[in-house]
Write a protein that holds these residues in place. Structure first.
Motif, PDB file in Angstrom:
ATOM      1  N   SER A   1       3.942  42.748  13.648  1.00 19.98           N
ATOM      2  CA  SER A   1       3.678  43.804  13.018  1.00 19.98           C
ATOM      3  C   SER A   1       3.166  43.667  11.537  1.00 19.98           C
ATOM      4  O   SER A   1       2.967  44.602  10.935  1.00 19.98           O
ATOM      5  N   SER A   2       2.824  42.444  11.609  1.00 18.19           N
ATOM      6  CA  SER A   2       1.624  42.000  10.370  1.00 18.19           C
ATOM      7  C   SER A   2      -0.203  42.326  10.719  1.00 18.19           C
ATOM      8  O   SER A   2      -0.758  41.797  10.197  1.00 18.19           O
ATOM      9  N   GLY A   3       0.017  42.559  12.318  1.00 18.77           N
ATOM     10  CA  GLY A   3      -1.920  42.419  12.134  1.00 18.77           C
ATOM     11  C   GLY A   3      -1.889  41.169  12.540  1.00 18.77           C
ATOM     12  O   GLY A   3      -2.356  41.122  13.886  1.00 18.77           O
ATOM     13  N   LYS A   4      -1.812  40.255  12.362  1.00 21.60           N
ATOM     14  CA  LYS A   4      -2.699  38.909  12.167  1.00 21.60           C
ATOM     15  C   LYS A   4      -1.899  37.771  11.076  1.00 21.60           C
ATOM     16  O   LYS A   4      -1.766  38.119  10.117  1.00 21.60           O
ATOM     17  N   VAL A   5      -1.265  36.961  11.942  1.00 24.60           N
ATOM     18  CA  VAL A   5      -1.081  35.579  11.318  1.00 24.60           C
ATOM     19  C   VAL A   5      -2.194  34.424  11.936  1.00 24.60           C
ATOM     20  O   VAL A   5      -2.427  33.808  13.098  1.00 24.60           O
ATOM     21  N   VAL A   6      -2.952  33.616  10.484  1.00 23.19           N
ATOM     22  CA  VAL A   6      -3.310  32.622  10.851  1.00 23.19           C
ATOM     23  C   VAL A   6      -2.839  31.390  10.991  1.00 23.19           C
ATOM     24  O   VAL A   6      -2.125  30.882   9.753  1.00 23.19           O
ATOM     25  N   ARG A   7      -2.897  30.363  11.760  1.00 21.92           N
ATOM     26  CA  ARG A   7      -2.399  28.860  11.892  1.00 21.92           C
ATOM     27  C   ARG A   7      -3.088  28.230  12.407  1.00 21.92           C
ATOM     28  O   ARG A   7      -4.635  28.634  12.985  1.00 21.92           O
ATOM     29  N   ARG A   8      -2.263  26.281  12.421  1.00 22.61           N
ATOM     30  CA  ARG A   8      -3.508  25.608  12.254  1.00 22.61           C
ATOM     31  C   ARG A   8      -2.727  24.480  12.383  1.00 22.61           C
ATOM     32  O   ARG A   8      -1.139  24.388  11.912  1.00 22.61           O
ATOM     33  N   ALA A   9      -2.736  23.559  13.194  1.00 29.27           N
ATOM     34  CA  ALA A   9      -1.799  21.581  13.562  1.00 29.27           C
ATOM     35  C   ALA A   9      -1.914  21.136  12.552  1.00 29.27           C
ATOM     36  O   ALA A   9      -3.090  21.387  11.547  1.00 29.27           O
ATOM     37  N   SER A  10      -1.177  20.167  11.607  1.00 32.11           N
ATOM     38  CA  SER A  10      -1.187  20.037  10.865  1.00 32.11           C
ATOM     39  C   SER A  10      -0.450  18.807  10.361  1.00 32.11           C
ATOM     40  O   SER A  10       0.504  18.738  11.672  1.00 32.11           O
ATOM     41  N   SER A  11      -0.199  17.795   9.923  1.00 30.84           N
ATOM     42  CA  SER A  11       0.582  16.290   9.857  1.00 30.84           C
ATOM     43  C   SER A  11       0.043  16.032   8.070  1.00 30.84           C
ATOM     44  O   SER A  11      -0.855  16.344   7.417  1.00 30.84           O
ATOM     45  N   LEU A  12       1.281  15.845   7.938  1.00 33.74           N
ATOM     46  CA  LEU A  12       1.316  15.109   6.102  1.00 33.74           C
ATOM     47  C   LEU A  12       2.421  14.321   6.700  1.00 33.74           C
ATOM     48  O   LEU A  12       4.029  13.905   6.986  1.00 33.74           O
ATOM     49  N   LYS A  13       2.515  12.613   5.501  1.00 35.01           N
ATOM     50  CA  LYS A  13       3.185  11.675   5.869  1.00 35.01           C
ATOM     51  C   LYS A  13       2.651  10.952   4.273  1.00 35.01           C
ATOM     52  O   LYS A  13       1.561  10.490   3.910  1.00 35.01           O
ATOM     53  N   LEU A  14       3.304  10.473   4.058  1.00 36.22           N
ATOM     54  CA  LEU A  14       3.661   9.825   2.330  1.00 36.22           C
ATOM     55  C   LEU A  14       4.398   8.675   3.280  1.00 36.22           C
ATOM     56  O   LEU A  14       5.788   8.204   3.466  1.00 36.22           O
ATOM     57  N   SER A  15       3.799   6.948   2.956  1.00 33.45           N
ATOM     58  CA  SER A  15       4.344   5.593   4.022  1.00 33.45           C
ATOM     59  C   SER A  15       3.276   4.585   2.535  1.00 33.45           C
ATOM     60  O   SER A  15       3.116   4.749   2.114  1.00 33.45           O
ATOM     61  N   ILE A  16       4.548   3.693   2.997  1.00 30.81           N
ATOM     62  CA  ILE A  16       4.779   2.433   1.905  1.00 30.81           C
ATOM     63  C   ILE A  16       4.703   1.459   3.874  1.00 30.81           C
ATOM     64  O   ILE A  16       5.541   0.820   4.265  1.00 30.81           O
ATOM     65  N   VAL A  17       3.728   1.087   3.317  1.00 29.67           N
ATOM     66  CA  VAL A  17       2.940   0.052   3.869  1.00 29.67           C
ATOM     67  C   VAL A  17       3.290  -1.360   2.798  1.00 29.67           C
ATOM     68  O   VAL A  17       2.068  -1.832   2.293  1.00 29.67           O
TER      69      VAL A  17
ATOM     70  N   GLU B   1       0.720  -1.218   0.182  1.00 27.25           N
ATOM     71  CA  GLU B   1       0.078   0.088   0.033  1.00 27.25           C
ATOM     72  C   GLU B   1       0.900   1.592   0.420  1.00 27.25           C
ATOM     73  O   GLU B   1       2.088   1.368   0.689  1.00 27.25           O
ATOM     74  N   ILE B   2       0.570   2.615  -0.856  1.00 27.34           N
ATOM     75  CA  ILE B   2       1.341   3.681  -0.776  1.00 27.34           C
ATOM     76  C   ILE B   2       0.101   4.461  -0.429  1.00 27.34           C
ATOM     77  O   ILE B   2      -0.720   4.886  -1.215  1.00 27.34           O
ATOM     78  N   ASN B   3       0.189   5.101   1.196  1.00 27.46           N
ATOM     79  CA  ASN B   3      -0.782   5.989   1.421  1.00 27.46           C
ATOM     80  C   ASN B   3      -0.163   7.062   1.675  1.00 27.46           C
ATOM     81  O   ASN B   3       0.626   7.779   2.554  1.00 27.46           O
ATOM     82  N   VAL B   4      -1.238   8.660   1.090  1.00 23.68           N
ATOM     83  CA  VAL B   4      -0.835   9.752   2.379  1.00 23.68           C
ATOM     84  C   VAL B   4      -2.323  10.034   2.514  1.00 23.68           C
ATOM     85  O   VAL B   4      -3.525  10.394   2.640  1.00 23.68           O
ATOM     86  N   LYS B   5      -2.054  10.972   3.913  1.00 23.48           N
ATOM     87  CA  LYS B   5      -2.315  10.923   5.060  1.00 23.48           C
ATOM     88  C   LYS B   5      -2.181  12.041   5.584  1.00 23.48           C
ATOM     89  O   LYS B   5      -1.113  13.562   5.594  1.00 23.48           O
ATOM     90  N   TYR B   6      -3.180  12.958   5.523  1.00 21.23           N
ATOM     91  CA  TYR B   6      -3.259  14.257   6.224  1.00 21.23           C
ATOM     92  C   TYR B   6      -4.138  15.026   7.169  1.00 21.23           C
ATOM     93  O   TYR B   6      -5.547  14.719   7.852  1.00 21.23           O
ATOM     94  N   GLY B   7      -3.189  15.633   8.241  1.00 21.35           N
ATOM     95  CA  GLY B   7      -4.148  15.391   9.328  1.00 21.35           C
ATOM     96  C   GLY B   7      -4.259  17.563   9.580  1.00 21.35           C
ATOM     97  O   GLY B   7      -3.647  18.350   9.134  1.00 21.35           O
ATOM     98  N   PHE B   8      -5.258  17.934  10.816  1.00 19.94           N
ATOM     99  CA  PHE B   8      -6.032  19.308  10.035  1.00 19.94           C
ATOM    100  C   PHE B   8      -6.350  19.607  11.400  1.00 19.94           C
ATOM    101  O   PHE B   8      -7.633  18.778  12.281  1.00 19.94           O
ATOM    102  N   GLY B   9      -6.295  21.107  11.886  1.00 17.63           N
ATOM    103  CA  GLY B   9      -6.979  21.405  13.279  1.00 17.63           C
ATOM    104  C   GLY B   9      -7.912  22.424  12.707  1.00 17.63           C
ATOM    105  O   GLY B   9      -7.330  23.004  12.013  1.00 17.63           O
ATOM    106  N   PRO B  10      -7.892  23.327  13.857  1.00 21.97           N
ATOM    107  CA  PRO B  10      -9.126  24.616  13.433  1.00 21.97           C
ATOM    108  C   PRO B  10      -8.220  25.645  13.361  1.00 21.97           C
ATOM    109  O   PRO B  10      -6.964  25.628  13.453  1.00 21.97           O
TER     110      PRO B  10
END
Length: 260
Positions: free
Chosen positions: A240-256, A217-226
């Motif tokens: 200095s920019s006033g505001k930056v938008v951030r979020r939790a995330s994960s990205l993985k390409l795996s061979i199983v 199997e070749i899988n691409v997994k993506y995790g995401f927060g608010p």
């Protein structure tokens, strides 16, 4: 007298035969029920176990959190002690894995056909990499290693959807939640509260095929927060920019590789 005795014997025989037929039907019905129940509990035909690996393509970022920075203001009276001031400061940690190994069990809950399966999977991964502050606008934790555990419902179609599939190629789609812990070995003594574990939604898409005689199997997994708004930097001052938008995330390409 003989007629009465014969009549009693015939009635008794018919009654015994009826009970035997009824008992046979009950056993048949019970066997059918047992077969239906044992299907989902047949671990040998429903459980798949894979060993996975990911090289370099395994990135994780924690949610935006806040810590405190201490400052010493001048004393209120001449010769007095300095005034300790604590200001909130933004924090986010990013992790890059050099190599990740995982064990990925999958259990088929429903198998409508030989080429379709609705399943549950719970990959457990251990990464060897480094964590550090995401950028210069945030505090972060410096450390080594990560642990990731996901729990996902999934749909498999085609190759190795079930043990009875004869297809050479297949696809899979999964969705659920994952727990992440980055910087397991904390190298920053001053920021031990910046690398706590968290949970976020995750999705995965993959393909199944044969590599020689081995199912892969070749899988691409993506995790995401608010999405989170950041308005102060890692030292407590306004951005200095006033505001930056951030979020939790994960990205993985795996061979199983399936091992059973």
């Amino acid at each position: 007298m003989k007629k009465i005795l014969c009549l009693v014997l015939v009635c008794s025989t018919l009654s015994s035969f009826g009970q035997l037929v009824q008992g046979t039907r009950s056993r048949d019905e019970n066997e059918a029920v047992k077969a239906n129940v044992s299907g989902i509990l047949d671990f040998k035909s429903r459980l798949f176990v894979g060993l996975g690996s990911a090289i370099f393509i395994d990135f994780i970022s924690s949610p935006l959190t806040f810590t405190f920075r201490e400052y010493q203001d001048p004393p209120l009276t001449p010769g007095g002690p300095n005034v300790i001031r604590r200001e909130p400061a933004a924090a986010q940690t990013t992790y890059n894995s050099f190599y990740t190994m995982s064990i990925e069990p999958r259990y088929n809950l429903l198998e409508p056909t030989d080429d379709i399966a609705f399943a549950f999977t719970s990959p457990l991964g251990f990464g060897f990499g480094q964590s550090y502050p995401t950028d210069s606008d945030v505090q972060g934790s410096t450390g080594f290693g990560n642990v990731q555990l996901a729990a996902m419902g999934c749909l498999y179609y085609g190759s190795h959807a079930t043990y009875n599939s004869n297809q050479d190629f297949g696809i899979n789609l999964s969705a659920g939640f994952e727990v992440n812990k980055i910087g397991v070995i904390n190298l920053d003594q001053g920021n031990r509260d910046l690398n706590k574990a968290w949970i976020m939604p995750t999705t995965r898409f993959g393909v199944q095929f044969y590599r020689g005689y081995s199912p892969v199997e070749i899988n691409v997994k993506y995790g995401f927060g608010p999405r989170q708004d950041q308005v102060i930097d890692g030292w407590g001052y306004a951005l200095s920019s006033g505001k930056v938008v951030r979020r939790a995330s994960s990205l993985k390409l795996s061979i199983v590789y399936l091992v059973n």
